[in-house]
Design a protein around this motif. Structure first.
Motif, mmCIF file in Angstrom:
data_model
loop_
_atom_site.group_PDB
_atom_site.id
_atom_site.type_symbol
_atom_site.label_atom_id
_atom_site.label_comp_id
_atom_site.label_asym_id
_atom_site.label_seq_id
_atom_site.Cartn_x
_atom_site.Cartn_y
_atom_site.Cartn_z
ATOM 1 N N ARG A 136 2.281 13.764 -9.249
ATOM 2 C CA ARG A 136 1.930 15.152 -8.912
ATOM 3 C C ARG A 136 2.128 16.115 -10.076
ATOM 4 N N ASP A 137 2.965 15.723 -11.065
ATOM 5 C CA ASP A 137 3.194 16.600 -12.215
ATOM 6 C C ASP A 137 2.221 16.336 -13.364
ATOM 7 N N LEU A 138 1.353 15.324 -13.217
ATOM 8 C CA LEU A 138 0.431 15.011 -14.315
ATOM 9 C C LEU A 138 -0.606 16.123 -14.422
ATOM 10 N N ARG A 139 -0.879 16.573 -15.645
ATOM 11 C CA ARG A 139 -1.805 17.698 -15.806
ATOM 12 C C ARG A 139 -3.256 17.260 -15.676
ATOM 13 N N THR A 140 -3.557 16.048 -16.138
ATOM 14 C CA THR A 140 -4.932 15.544 -16.033
ATOM 15 C C THR A 140 -4.849 14.137 -15.413
ATOM 16 N N PRO A 141 -4.593 14.070 -14.097
ATOM 17 C CA PRO A 141 -4.293 12.776 -13.475
ATOM 18 C C PRO A 141 -5.355 11.692 -13.684
ATOM 19 N N LEU A 142 -6.643 12.041 -13.599
ATOM 20 C CA LEU A 142 -7.671 10.989 -13.746
ATOM 21 C C LEU A 142 -7.713 10.403 -15.143
ATOM 22 N N ARG A 143 -7.214 11.170 -16.116
ATOM 23 C CA ARG A 143 -7.175 10.660 -17.486
ATOM 24 C C ARG A 143 -5.933 9.801 -17.722
ATOM 25 N N ARG A 144 -4.997 9.844 -16.771
ATOM 26 C CA ARG A 144 -3.753 9.062 -16.919
ATOM 27 C C ARG A 144 -3.757 7.820 -16.041
ATOM 28 N N VAL A 145 -4.243 7.988 -14.796
ATOM 29 C CA VAL A 145 -4.181 6.881 -13.830
ATOM 30 C C VAL A 145 -5.506 6.785 -13.085
ATOM 31 N N SER B 284 0.836 -1.209 0.000
ATOM 32 C CA SER B 284 0.000 0.000 0.000
ATOM 33 C C SER B 284 0.866 1.252 0.000
ATOM 34 N N THR B 285 1.950 1.219 0.756
ATOM 35 C CA THR B 285 2.849 2.380 0.802
ATOM 36 C C THR B 285 3.406 2.662 -0.592
ATOM 37 N N THR B 286 3.791 1.601 -1.304
ATOM 38 C CA THR B 286 4.320 1.774 -2.668
ATOM 39 C C THR B 286 3.244 2.370 -3.573
ATOM 40 N N MET B 287 2.020 1.831 -3.483
ATOM 41 C CA MET B 287 0.942 2.343 -4.336
ATOM 42 C C MET B 287 0.653 3.809 -4.001
ATOM 43 N N ARG B 288 0.693 4.130 -2.720
ATOM 44 C CA ARG B 288 0.444 5.521 -2.313
ATOM 45 C C ARG B 288 1.527 6.456 -2.873
ATOM 46 N N MET B 289 2.765 5.967 -2.907
ATOM 47 C CA MET B 289 3.840 6.811 -3.456
ATOM 48 C C MET B 289 3.681 6.988 -4.972
ATOM 49 N N ILE B 290 3.251 5.925 -5.654
ATOM 50 C CA ILE B 290 3.023 6.045 -7.102
ATOM 51 C C ILE B 290 1.944 7.096 -7.360
ATOM 52 N N LEU B 291 0.945 7.154 -6.462
ATOM 53 C CA LEU B 291 -0.177 8.081 -6.638
ATOM 54 C C LEU B 291 0.070 9.441 -5.999
ATOM 55 N N GLY B 292 1.277 9.674 -5.546
ATOM 56 C CA GLY B 292 1.613 10.987 -4.986
ATOM 57 C C GLY B 292 0.963 11.266 -3.640
ATOM 58 N N LEU B 293 0.458 10.219 -2.967
ATOM 59 C CA LEU B 293 -0.202 10.418 -1.672
ATOM 60 C C LEU B 293 0.800 10.355 -0.522
ATOM 61 N N ASP B 294 1.958 9.797 -0.797
ATOM 62 C CA ASP B 294 3.057 9.751 0.160
ATOM 63 C C ASP B 294 4.304 10.155 -0.590
#
Ligand SMILES: Nc1ncnc2c1ncn2[C@@H]1O[C@H](COP(=O)(O)OP(=O)(O)OP(=O)(O)O)[C@@H](O)[C@H]1O
Length: 246
Positions: free
Chosen positions: A73-82, A48-58
């Motif tokens: 965190r640099d993605l301009r349209t995150p929901l359209r990417r991930v 979970s920690t790894t997934m959170r880091m991929i998603l910029g939550l940690d």
């Protein structure tokens, strides 16, 4: 259907400690498009920690987690990417299913009709007005999957997606994951159910105590063992440390 852009997830030397607990310890792997990659390891291994880091939550203490070469965190349209399902309980209990998705769509400049499309896709169209707090765990899992699919992203991450689902639901998730990968999407899924992954995943990333234990195809992993579960138990034999589990 539009061609799906091929976007991989890359973790390079990821490290994260919480106080004296090193949750993720120099983890490097790449999740490739066009296949289902299972993410497995004992309780507290750092998934979970790894997934959170991929998603910029940690934020990693060291290393980087990249989606298509960029930090989330640099993605301009995150929901359209991930698209991600992390915690199905995260929806406010008073919020109705459709309103929850509509709010997400509007705040991400996605068309409102996409809300109805994903509700249909996950089998919740007839209960679209039900409040999240009045839904079963399985229905909330489906709502979380609907949210992940909202932006039609090339990368999908699911943390324990079959948790709480009945056999029909498990069967449905299996087909969904396989279908998304067949379209060329990157599908990264954590699970504790080895028999489930044996049927669903093409590839596994196995971690223990925050470190990489294996990054291999399901076929290669099962080649020297009777079942995938047996291969997994062998790999993680020395990596079980429930003192780490939260
Ligand atoms: N916010 C936090 N604060 C303190 N410790 C944490 C935090 N999040 C995770 N940990 C610790 O980091 C380690 C890794 O936890 P993590 O939840 O990433 O493992 P996991 O592989 O997802 O486990 P599980 O299979 O049980 O869900 C554990 O020791 C956990 O207790």
């Amino acid at each position: 259907m539009d061609t799906i852009e091929r976007v991989s997830i890359e973790c390079r030397g990821l490290r994260k400690a919480y106080g004296r607990t090193v949750a993720v310890d120099g983890l490097s792997f790449t999740v490739e498009p066009g296949r289902v990659t299972g993410f497995v390891g004992p309780n507290g291994a750092g998934k979970s920690t790894t997934m959170r880091m991929i998603l910029g939550l940690d934020r990693p203490d060291a290393g980087a987690a990249l989606v298509g070469g960029q930090p989330y965190r640099d993605l301009r349209t995150p929901l359209r990417r991930v698209g991600a399902l992390l915690d199905a309980g995260a929806v406010h209990p008073g919020r109705r299913a459709r309103d929850h998705l509509l709010w997400m769509a509007q705040s991400n400049r996605l068309p409102a009709r996409r809300t109805d499309e994903v509700l249909e896709l996950v089998g919740l169209a007839t209960v679209a007005r039900r409040r999240a707090g009045d839904m079963s765990l399985g229905m909330r899992q489906r709502l979380g999957i609907a949210a992940a699919l909202l932006g039609d992203p090339p990368v999908l991450m699911f943390d324990e997606p079959v948790n709480g689902l009945d056999p029909q639901g498990v069967h449905w998730v299996r087909g969904l994951l396989r279908g998304l990968a067949a379209q060329g999407r990157t599908v990264f899924v954590s699970s504790h159910l080895m028999s489930e992954l044996a049927d669903t995943a093409d590839h596994l990333v196995v971690i223990g105590r925050g470190r990489l234990l294996a990054d291999a195809s399901v076929r290669d992993l099962t080649a020297g063992a009777s079942t995938l579960e047996q291969a997994y138990l062998e790999l993680t034999r020395d990596a079980v440390d429930y003192g780490r589990a939260s």
